[in-house]
Design a protein around this motif. Structure first.
Motif, PDB file in Angstrom:
ATOM      1  N   GLY A 257     -60.465   7.820 -27.526  1.00  0.00           N
ATOM      2  CA  GLY A 257     -60.813   8.270 -26.181  1.00  0.00           C
ATOM      3  C   GLY A 257     -59.633   8.246 -25.227  1.00  0.00           C
ATOM      4  O   GLY A 257     -59.403   9.210 -24.492  1.00  0.00           O
ATOM      5  N   ARG A 258     -58.876   7.167 -25.244  1.00  0.00           N
ATOM      6  CA  ARG A 258     -57.715   7.067 -24.348  1.00  0.00           C
ATOM      7  C   ARG A 258     -56.704   8.165 -24.623  1.00  0.00           C
ATOM      8  O   ARG A 258     -56.107   8.712 -23.700  1.00  0.00           O
ATOM      9  CB  ARG A 258     -57.051   5.700 -24.492  1.00  0.00           C
ATOM     10  CG  ARG A 258     -57.810   4.611 -23.794  1.00  0.00           C
ATOM     11  CD  ARG A 258     -57.119   3.280 -23.888  1.00  0.00           C
ATOM     12  NE  ARG A 258     -57.863   2.273 -23.146  1.00  0.00           N
ATOM     13  CZ  ARG A 258     -57.787   0.987 -23.370  1.00  0.00           C
ATOM     14  NH1 ARG A 258     -56.975   0.513 -24.309  1.00  0.00           N
ATOM     15  NH2 ARG A 258     -58.510   0.142 -22.658  1.00  0.00           N
ATOM     16  N   GLN A 259     -56.505   8.495 -25.897  1.00  0.00           N
ATOM     17  CA  GLN A 259     -55.501   9.499 -26.237  1.00  0.00           C
ATOM     18  C   GLN A 259     -56.010  10.929 -26.060  1.00  0.00           C
ATOM     19  O   GLN A 259     -55.277  11.783 -25.582  1.00  0.00           O
ATOM     20  CB  GLN A 259     -55.017   9.298 -27.665  1.00  0.00           C
ATOM     21  CG  GLN A 259     -53.876  10.243 -28.016  1.00  0.00           C
ATOM     22  CD  GLN A 259     -53.106   9.817 -29.236  1.00  0.00           C
ATOM     23  OE1 GLN A 259     -53.438   8.853 -29.901  1.00  0.00           O
ATOM     24  NE2 GLN A 259     -52.061  10.548 -29.537  1.00  0.00           N
ATOM     25  N   TYR A 260     -57.262  11.200 -26.433  1.00  0.00           N
ATOM     26  CA  TYR A 260     -57.712  12.595 -26.526  1.00  0.00           C
ATOM     27  C   TYR A 260     -58.879  12.992 -25.616  1.00  0.00           C
ATOM     28  O   TYR A 260     -59.090  14.179 -25.395  1.00  0.00           O
ATOM     29  CB  TYR A 260     -58.103  12.916 -27.969  1.00  0.00           C
ATOM     30  CG  TYR A 260     -56.953  12.773 -28.924  1.00  0.00           C
ATOM     31  CD1 TYR A 260     -55.891  13.669 -28.910  1.00  0.00           C
ATOM     32  CD2 TYR A 260     -56.911  11.728 -29.832  1.00  0.00           C
ATOM     33  CE1 TYR A 260     -54.826  13.532 -29.785  1.00  0.00           C
ATOM     34  CE2 TYR A 260     -55.848  11.590 -30.720  1.00  0.00           C
ATOM     35  CZ  TYR A 260     -54.816  12.496 -30.684  1.00  0.00           C
ATOM     36  OH  TYR A 260     -53.765  12.358 -31.549  1.00  0.00           O
ATOM     37  N   ASP A 261     -59.672  12.037 -25.148  1.00  0.00           N
ATOM     38  CA  ASP A 261     -60.854  12.375 -24.344  1.00  0.00           C
ATOM     39  C   ASP A 261     -61.113  11.240 -23.361  1.00  0.00           C
ATOM     40  O   ASP A 261     -62.097  10.506 -23.485  1.00  0.00           O
ATOM     41  CB  ASP A 261     -62.056  12.599 -25.279  1.00  0.00           C
ATOM     42  CG  ASP A 261     -63.239  13.270 -24.594  1.00  0.00           C
ATOM     43  OD1 ASP A 261     -63.221  13.425 -23.356  1.00  0.00           O
ATOM     44  OD2 ASP A 261     -64.197  13.620 -25.304  1.00  0.00           O
TER      45      ASP A 261
END
Length: 147
Positions: A29-33
């Protein structure tokens, strides 16, 4: 390894299971969404989901990994041509155990590339309760058996 000629419409293939952790949900989530229901368990309590849940794209990535390592084993790999009707009918939560069931929905010779066939593959990612968390139909190129 399987070739186009080895497949039959209606044939089903399965994968192993993958247990989704809170840590991987947050990292993805932190990296992509980067939305609160994917990145922060406390903030997620005040959202529609009421708890931390995996991004649908995370579910898709886990599903892809399971499919590639699954019992289908296509010679030359999984060469995607597109996806139809990708949907996420329910969220993936920490601790969910995911597996994919794939069914051959269609087979046709490729109109231009004689070394390949076209495979329509219906894919359902299921949780530990057998409930769908992702459904899609993939259009793939599959190597034909060498002459």
């Amino acid at each position: 390894m399987l070739h186009f000629e080895d497949l039959k419409v209606g044939e089903k293939f399965n994968t192993a299971e993958h247990t989704v952790t809170a840590e991987e949900i947050i990292a993805f989530g932190r990296q992509y969404d980067p939305q609160p229901f994917h990145t922060d368990a406390e903030a997620a309590k005040g959202t529609l989901f009421g708890q931390l849940v995996a991004s649908g794209w995370h579910t898709a990535a886990v599903s892809m990994g399971l499919m590639v390592r699954g019992e289908m084993g296509l010679d030359g790999g999984v060469i995607g041509q597109g996806i139809e009707g990708l949907r996420w009918p329910r969220p993936v939560k920490p601790g969910d155990r995911l597996r994919v069931v794939m069914e051959v929905a269609g087979l046709e010779p490729h109109p231009v590339r004689a070394a390949f066939g076209q495979l329509r593959l219906s894919c359902r990612t299921l949780n530990q309760d057998g409930k769908a968390v992702q459904e899609m139909t993939a259009n793939l190129l599959v190597a034909r058996r060498p002459a």
